[in-house]
Design a protein around this motif. Sequence first.
Motif, mmCIF file in Angstrom:
data_model
loop_
_atom_site.group_PDB
_atom_site.id
_atom_site.type_symbol
_atom_site.label_atom_id
_atom_site.label_comp_id
_atom_site.label_asym_id
_atom_site.label_seq_id
_atom_site.Cartn_x
_atom_site.Cartn_y
_atom_site.Cartn_z
ATOM 1 N N ARG A 243 0.827 -1.208 0.000
ATOM 2 C CA ARG A 243 0.000 0.000 0.000
ATOM 3 C C ARG A 243 0.864 1.261 0.000
ATOM 4 N N HIS A 244 1.894 1.266 0.840
ATOM 5 C CA HIS A 244 2.778 2.434 0.889
ATOM 6 C C HIS A 244 3.551 2.606 -0.426
ATOM 7 N N THR A 245 3.917 1.497 -1.058
ATOM 8 C CA THR A 245 4.639 1.589 -2.326
ATOM 9 C C THR A 245 3.779 2.252 -3.386
ATOM 10 N N LEU A 246 2.535 1.813 -3.528
ATOM 11 C CA LEU A 246 1.639 2.421 -4.524
ATOM 12 C C LEU A 246 1.374 3.886 -4.190
ATOM 13 N N ALA A 247 1.169 4.185 -2.915
ATOM 14 C CA ALA A 247 0.894 5.567 -2.521
ATOM 15 C C ALA A 247 2.086 6.476 -2.806
ATOM 16 N N CYS A 248 3.292 5.993 -2.509
ATOM 17 C CA CYS A 248 4.486 6.802 -2.763
ATOM 18 C C CYS A 248 4.753 6.952 -4.259
ATOM 19 N N LEU A 249 4.505 5.883 -5.030
ATOM 20 C CA LEU A 249 4.684 5.975 -6.480
ATOM 21 C C LEU A 249 3.776 7.060 -7.053
ATOM 22 N N LEU A 250 2.554 7.123 -6.563
ATOM 23 C CA LEU A 250 1.631 8.166 -7.015
ATOM 24 C C LEU A 250 2.073 9.541 -6.518
ATOM 25 N N LEU B 204 -5.269 -4.441 -5.090
ATOM 26 C CA LEU B 204 -3.948 -4.443 -4.471
ATOM 27 C C LEU B 204 -3.307 -5.826 -4.544
ATOM 28 N N PRO B 205 -2.099 -5.923 -5.120
ATOM 29 C CA PRO B 205 -1.395 -7.220 -5.137
ATOM 30 C C PRO B 205 -1.120 -7.695 -3.716
ATOM 31 N N ARG B 206 -1.187 -8.996 -3.507
ATOM 32 C CA ARG B 206 -0.938 -9.546 -2.175
ATOM 33 C C ARG B 206 0.546 -9.690 -1.896
ATOM 34 N N LEU B 207 1.330 -9.860 -2.950
ATOM 35 C CA LEU B 207 2.765 -10.055 -2.802
ATOM 36 C C LEU B 207 3.523 -8.897 -3.435
ATOM 37 N N MET B 208 4.632 -8.504 -2.818
ATOM 38 C CA MET B 208 5.415 -7.398 -3.352
ATOM 39 C C MET B 208 6.003 -7.749 -4.714
ATOM 40 N N THR B 209 6.423 -8.975 -4.896
ATOM 41 C CA THR B 209 6.976 -9.365 -6.198
ATOM 42 C C THR B 209 5.920 -9.252 -7.291
ATOM 43 N N ASP B 210 4.665 -9.554 -6.952
ATOM 44 C CA ASP B 210 3.578 -9.392 -7.928
ATOM 45 C C ASP B 210 3.340 -7.916 -8.232
ATOM 46 N N LEU B 211 3.459 -7.079 -7.205
ATOM 47 C CA LEU B 211 3.292 -5.644 -7.422
ATOM 48 C C LEU B 211 4.341 -5.128 -8.398
ATOM 49 N N VAL B 212 5.577 -5.547 -8.210
ATOM 50 C CA VAL B 212 6.658 -5.108 -9.102
ATOM 51 C C VAL B 212 6.357 -5.534 -10.533
ATOM 52 N N ASP B 213 5.981 -6.793 -10.704
ATOM 53 C CA ASP B 213 5.706 -7.302 -12.053
ATOM 54 C C ASP B 213 4.543 -6.556 -12.702
ATOM 55 N N GLU B 214 3.487 -6.329 -11.927
ATOM 56 C CA GLU B 214 2.309 -5.667 -12.491
ATOM 57 C C GLU B 214 2.600 -4.210 -12.824
ATOM 58 N N PHE B 215 3.350 -3.539 -11.966
ATOM 59 C CA PHE B 215 3.695 -2.138 -12.232
ATOM 60 C C PHE B 215 4.507 -2.031 -13.517
ATOM 61 N N VAL B 216 5.508 -2.879 -13.662
ATOM 62 C CA VAL B 216 6.348 -2.854 -14.865
ATOM 63 C C VAL B 216 5.524 -3.216 -16.100
ATOM 64 N N ARG B 217 4.608 -4.160 -15.946
ATOM 65 C CA ARG B 217 3.754 -4.545 -17.077
ATOM 66 C C ARG B 217 2.902 -3.363 -17.530
ATOM 67 N N ARG B 218 2.357 -2.636 -16.574
ATOM 68 C CA ARG B 218 1.528 -1.484 -16.925
ATOM 69 C C ARG B 218 2.365 -0.373 -17.555
ATOM 70 N N LEU B 219 3.585 -0.216 -17.106
ATOM 71 C CA LEU B 219 4.463 0.775 -17.730
ATOM 72 C C LEU B 219 4.743 0.416 -19.171
ATOM 73 N N GLY B 220 4.822 -0.883 -19.438
ATOM 74 C CA GLY B 220 5.114 -1.336 -20.789
ATOM 75 C C GLY B 220 4.050 -0.952 -21.788
ATOM 76 N N ARG B 221 2.846 -0.656 -21.315
ATOM 77 C CA ARG B 221 1.761 -0.242 -22.206
ATOM 78 C C ARG B 221 1.885 1.229 -22.572
ATOM 79 N N ALA B 222 2.603 1.982 -21.755
ATOM 80 C CA ALA B 222 2.647 3.445 -21.952
ATOM 81 C C ALA B 222 3.507 3.811 -23.167
#
Length: 213
Positions: free
Chosen positions: A157-164, A195-213
């Motif tokens: 949660r803090h990672t997503l909030a800080c990224l924003l 919200l991803p349950r695992l931090m490794t999943d959060l990293v993968d999903e964030f990078v995947r979404r960036l790849g669309r940009a």
Amino acid sequence: PDHVRQFAERLAAIHRAGFDRRQQFAREFDDRSFFESLRLEPYYAYSAQRMPFAAPFLERLIDDSRATRFTLVHGDFSPKNVLVRGDRLILIDHEVIHFGDGAFDLGFGLTHLLSKANHLRDRRGDFASAAKTFWLTYRRAIGGVAWAEGLEERACRHTLACLLARCIGRSPLEYLRPESAAAQANASSLMMDDLPRLMTDLVDEFVRRLGRA
């Protein structure tokens, strides 16, 4: 990679010692006025004003950050506050230190690694790997401590909030181009709904979404 592992081990050492000496540190570092004025308001509260869609997530996180207190929190745990001397890392800049929720330090530090993955597209995989190494090294270093339950979810949660917040808050990252900042804000805010349950999943999903940009 070795510096990333040391970076994680430093944080784990702070959090473990902070928990072990919690009665002392809870008194000595009770003042959280700097954390309120330099982190919660300019990062989370201001971002909530600018993006009403994310406001419920951020407002709940503010409340939880105020209520959760179990260890010493550096409050500015990022690569820019590390000096490298030989093979050693030296941590500086402790003005936001307080007794609170160590998950904030995790989100704050991971945000810098993931924001670099956004900024430097040709090194995206390296920085994503560094983010995972940071988290997994930290988890191994803290071991099976009592306060670890729920820590990963709060760190996500803090990672997503800080990224924003580093895109639309009062202290945006100066190196992000407007289009990169927009992509990061969009990716992190949309992930708050699922919200991803695992931090490794959060990293993968964030990078995947960036790849669309």
